[in-house]
Design a protein around this motif. Structure first.
Motif, short mmCIF file in Angstrom:
data_model
loop_
_atom_site.label_atom_id
_atom_site.label_comp_id
_atom_site.label_asym_id
_atom_site.label_seq_id
_atom_site.Cartn_x
_atom_site.Cartn_y
_atom_site.Cartn_z
N ARG A 113 1.52 9.47 -10.95
CA ARG A 113 0.41 8.52 -10.96
C ARG A 113 0.06 8.27 -9.30
N GLU A 114 -1.31 7.82 -9.23
CA GLU A 114 -1.43 7.71 -7.86
C GLU A 114 -0.75 6.63 -7.07
N LEU A 131 9.93 7.96 -3.55
CA LEU A 131 11.15 8.05 -4.12
C LEU A 131 10.96 9.13 -5.72
N ASP A 132 10.03 8.31 -6.41
CA ASP A 132 9.83 8.87 -7.55
C ASP A 132 8.99 10.16 -7.61
N VAL A 133 8.26 10.00 -6.79
CA VAL A 133 7.55 11.41 -6.47
C VAL A 133 8.39 12.50 -6.22
N LEU A 134 9.37 12.66 -5.28
CA LEU A 134 10.48 13.27 -5.03
C LEU A 134 11.37 13.64 -5.95
N ALA A 176 11.90 17.43 -7.98
CA ALA A 176 13.25 17.65 -8.10
C ALA A 176 13.54 18.32 -9.64
N LYS A 177 12.98 17.64 -10.50
CA LYS A 177 13.59 17.29 -11.91
C LYS A 177 12.55 18.86 -12.46
N MET A 181 0.92 -1.11 -0.09
CA MET A 181 0.21 0.08 -0.02
C MET A 181 1.01 1.23 0.11
N ASN A 182 0.54 2.11 -0.78
CA ASN A 182 1.33 3.35 -0.97
C ASN A 182 0.67 4.52 0.13
N ASN A 183 1.11 4.58 1.10
CA ASN A 183 0.59 5.64 2.10
C ASN A 183 0.52 7.04 1.85
N LEU A 184 1.38 7.42 0.72
CA LEU A 184 1.63 8.67 0.24
C LEU A 184 0.35 9.28 -0.40
N THR A 185 -0.58 8.18 -0.75
CA THR A 185 -1.88 8.62 -1.32
C THR A 185 -2.67 9.50 -0.49
N SER A 186 -2.48 9.29 1.00
CA SER A 186 -3.31 10.12 1.91
C SER A 186 -2.76 11.34 2.05
N TYR A 187 -2.02 11.86 1.37
CA TYR A 187 -1.62 13.25 1.27
C TYR A 187 -2.09 14.24 -0.01
#
Length: 219
Positions: free
Chosen positions: A75-76, A81-84, A88-89, A1-7
């Motif tokens: 993507r959701e 790490l990919d989001v960061l 940056a890019k 589960m990707n907890n980042l989605t709650s943000y």
């Protein structure tokens, strides 16, 4: 589960392509965003940047500038790490989040993702960090894990932090502070140690002094 989605944030609705540049300019005046998403019937079109909005005619439609939009997004289900990396890019403090059909779901704010990062074991747990380097075709993530675990340490985080030419740089966080045995094992497997370590520096200093002493005694 990707907890980042709650943000995922929906506090501010995306700009619509039928709105005017003045609407975008007002938004950037009120909120310190570098970019903001634009949608057409719920589908993501791209981001208008604050820099561009300030230069455009306030009476013009946002849609008239669509060819100048920045089109970065995540993507959701993307890992943090990919989001960061996308942050940056694109030198942005906001990133649109889309589903597989490019429907706009909301956005991540950089501050929230950094907060999430600080809650991960990689930063939250106490431990030591080692950065090693090796040729890409000779590097193995399973070998890195084996080296660490064979020295009775636990991996708290590991990722590829840089690739230059034919070499890959790996950053590892482990659950112990005495990491000299691990460093020596990496060297036996022909990994180059990039990070500085107190114990390792102490050994190097002893070696340098010993070599100096040998030269002095041979005079």
């Amino acid at each position: 589960m990707n907890n980042l989605t709650s943000y995922i944030n929906n506090e501010i609705k995306p700009l619509k392509h039928t709105q005017t540049i003045a609407n975008a300019q007002d938004l950037f005046l009120d909120i310190p965003y570098t970019h903001f998403p634009v949608t057409e019937e719920g589908i993501y079109m791209g981001c208008i940047s604050k820099e561009n909005a300030e230069l455009l005619n306030s009476e013009a439609l946002i849609n008239d500038s669509r060819f100048n939009f920045d089109r970065f997004f995540v993507r959701e289900n993307m890992i943090w790490l990919d989001v960061l990396e996308i942050f940056a890019k694109n030198d942005s403090n906001i990133i649109p989040v889309l589903d597989t059909k490019n429907t706009y779901l909301g956005y991540y704010e950089l501050e929230d993702v950094i907060r999430f990062l600080h809650e991960t074991p990689f930063l939250k747990e106490e431990g030591g960090i080692i950065v090693v380097e090796k040729e890409i075709d000779k590097f193995s993530m399973s070998q890195v894990a084996q080296i660490i675990e064979s020295n009775n340490a636990k991996i708290l985080g590991i990722f590829i932090s840089n690739v230059v030419g034919n070499k890959v740089e790996i950053t590892i966080k482990i659950s112990q502070s005495g990491i000299n045995d691990i460093i020596q094992t990496f060297r036996r497997y022909e990994y180059e140690i990039i990070s500085e370590h107190q114990e390792d520096s102490y050994l190097n200093s002893l070696k340098e002094r010993s070599e100096y002493l040998d030269k002095y005694l041979n005079i």
